[in-house]
Design a protein around this motif. Structure first.
Motif, PDB file in Angstrom:
ATOM      1  N   PHE A  47      19.811  -6.876   2.616  1.00 18.79           N
ATOM      2  CA  PHE A  47      18.473  -6.501   2.188  1.00 18.79           C
ATOM      3  C   PHE A  47      17.436  -6.861   3.257  1.00 18.79           C
ATOM      4  N   THR A  49      12.875  -5.761   4.257  1.00 17.45           N
ATOM      5  CA  THR A  49      11.709  -4.949   3.928  1.00 17.45           C
ATOM      6  C   THR A  49      11.783  -3.643   4.726  1.00 17.45           C
ATOM      7  N   PRO A  50      11.012  -2.637   4.358  1.00 19.67           N
ATOM      8  CA  PRO A  50      11.005  -1.386   5.127  1.00 19.67           C
ATOM      9  C   PRO A  50      10.595  -1.597   6.586  1.00 19.67           C
ATOM     10  N   LYS A  98      21.999  -7.577  -7.935  1.00 22.10           N
ATOM     11  CA  LYS A  98      20.539  -7.578  -7.796  1.00 22.10           C
ATOM     12  C   LYS A  98      20.063  -8.929  -7.274  1.00 22.10           C
ATOM     13  N   ASP A 117       8.962  -8.361  -3.472  1.00 18.64           N
ATOM     14  CA  ASP A 117       9.082  -7.074  -4.154  1.00 18.64           C
ATOM     15  C   ASP A 117       9.349  -5.910  -3.197  1.00 18.64           C
ATOM     16  N   SER A 118       9.165  -6.141  -1.908  1.00 26.45           N
ATOM     17  CA  SER A 118       9.361  -5.066  -0.929  1.00 26.45           C
ATOM     18  C   SER A 118      10.794  -4.989  -0.423  1.00 26.45           C
ATOM     19  N   VAL A 120      14.593  -4.146   0.020  1.00 24.32           N
ATOM     20  CA  VAL A 120      15.460  -3.029  -0.357  1.00 24.32           C
ATOM     21  C   VAL A 120      16.801  -3.168   0.372  1.00 24.32           C
ATOM     22  N   ALA A 121      17.835  -2.511  -0.145  1.00 23.07           N
ATOM     23  CA  ALA A 121      19.140  -2.498   0.528  1.00 23.07           C
ATOM     24  C   ALA A 121      19.058  -1.615   1.765  1.00 23.07           C
ATOM     25  N   VAL A 122      19.574  -2.112   2.898  1.00 15.19           N
ATOM     26  CA  VAL A 122      19.491  -1.332   4.144  1.00 15.19           C
ATOM     27  C   VAL A 122      20.862  -0.921   4.684  1.00 15.19           C
TER      28      VAL A 122
END
Length: 204
Positions: A47, A49-50, A98, A117-118, A120-122
């Motif tokens: 995981f 962030t973008p 999760k 909260d930002s 995400v799975a990458v």
């Protein structure tokens, strides 16, 4: 929560055709007795962030599925020289795939500037691990051979590497063990973690 300093030596297997497990068994049989390898299927989701804030901080966050259990792991920046790395590592049991944001928020190593909260799975690193623990030169070492793939956005990269992790003893014994293994297998030290390879694959 488990906090530890992970000390390991990573070696890339240079020949895709060689039977690595058989070579490792032969080495162990001739250098300290018979050892029984265990085999596990590991599914790992990483995981970030973008904007890749964790990667920018030289950190890695994953959830590993093994034996029906889920382990959330945070690894911090470390040093890696000629395949030998040392870094901080925190682990927590979680109920599923999760993220548990609460334990990250309360972890002293977590960068407060990163919005939980930002995340995400990458990418994923999914592989079969053949591993055994034994004593070498007075040190307790886990030897693992990982065979599988890194997956990101439909792209795939092979995993074929050996990890030597120091459980108890001296880091130099990892180097001595690696030198012995190189007489049986075509190996090269690797300073690139699976997570780093995953980021590179993601960005292609």
């Amino acid at each position: 929560m488990l906090l530890a300093t992970e000390i390991e030596l990573k070696l890339q297997v240079l020949d895709e055709k060689v039977n690595v497990v058989e070579k490792l068994k032969a080495f162990l049989a001739e250098n300290g007795g018979e050892c029984q390898f265990q085999q596990n299927e590991l599914v790992n989701i990483y995981f970030d962030t973008p904007d890749w804030d964790l990667n920018a901080n030289k950190m890695a966050l994953r959830i590993r599925h093994k034996h029906g259990k889920y382990i959330q792991t945070l690894k911090t920046k470390g040093q890696s020289i000629q395949g030998l790395s040392q870094r901080g590592e925190w682990e927590w049991r979680v109920p599923d795939h999760k993220l548990d944001q609460g334990v990250l928020k309360n972890c002293e190593a977590w960068p407060k500037s990163i919005d939980l909260d930002s995340l995400v799975a990458v990418f994923e690193t999914n592989f079969t691990r053949h591993h055994v623990e034994f004593t070498w030169q007075g040190s307790e070492i886990e030897l693992a051979f990982d065979l599988g793939s890194i997956l990101s956005q439909g792209k795939v990269e092979k995993i074929r590497e050996i990890e030597l992790e120091l459980k108890v003893g001296k880091a130099n014994d990892l180097h001595l063990l690696a030198e012995g293994l190189q007489r049986y297998l075509p190996l090269a030290p690797s300073d690139i973690s699976k997570a780093e390879r995953g980021y590179r694959l993601f960005s292609r």
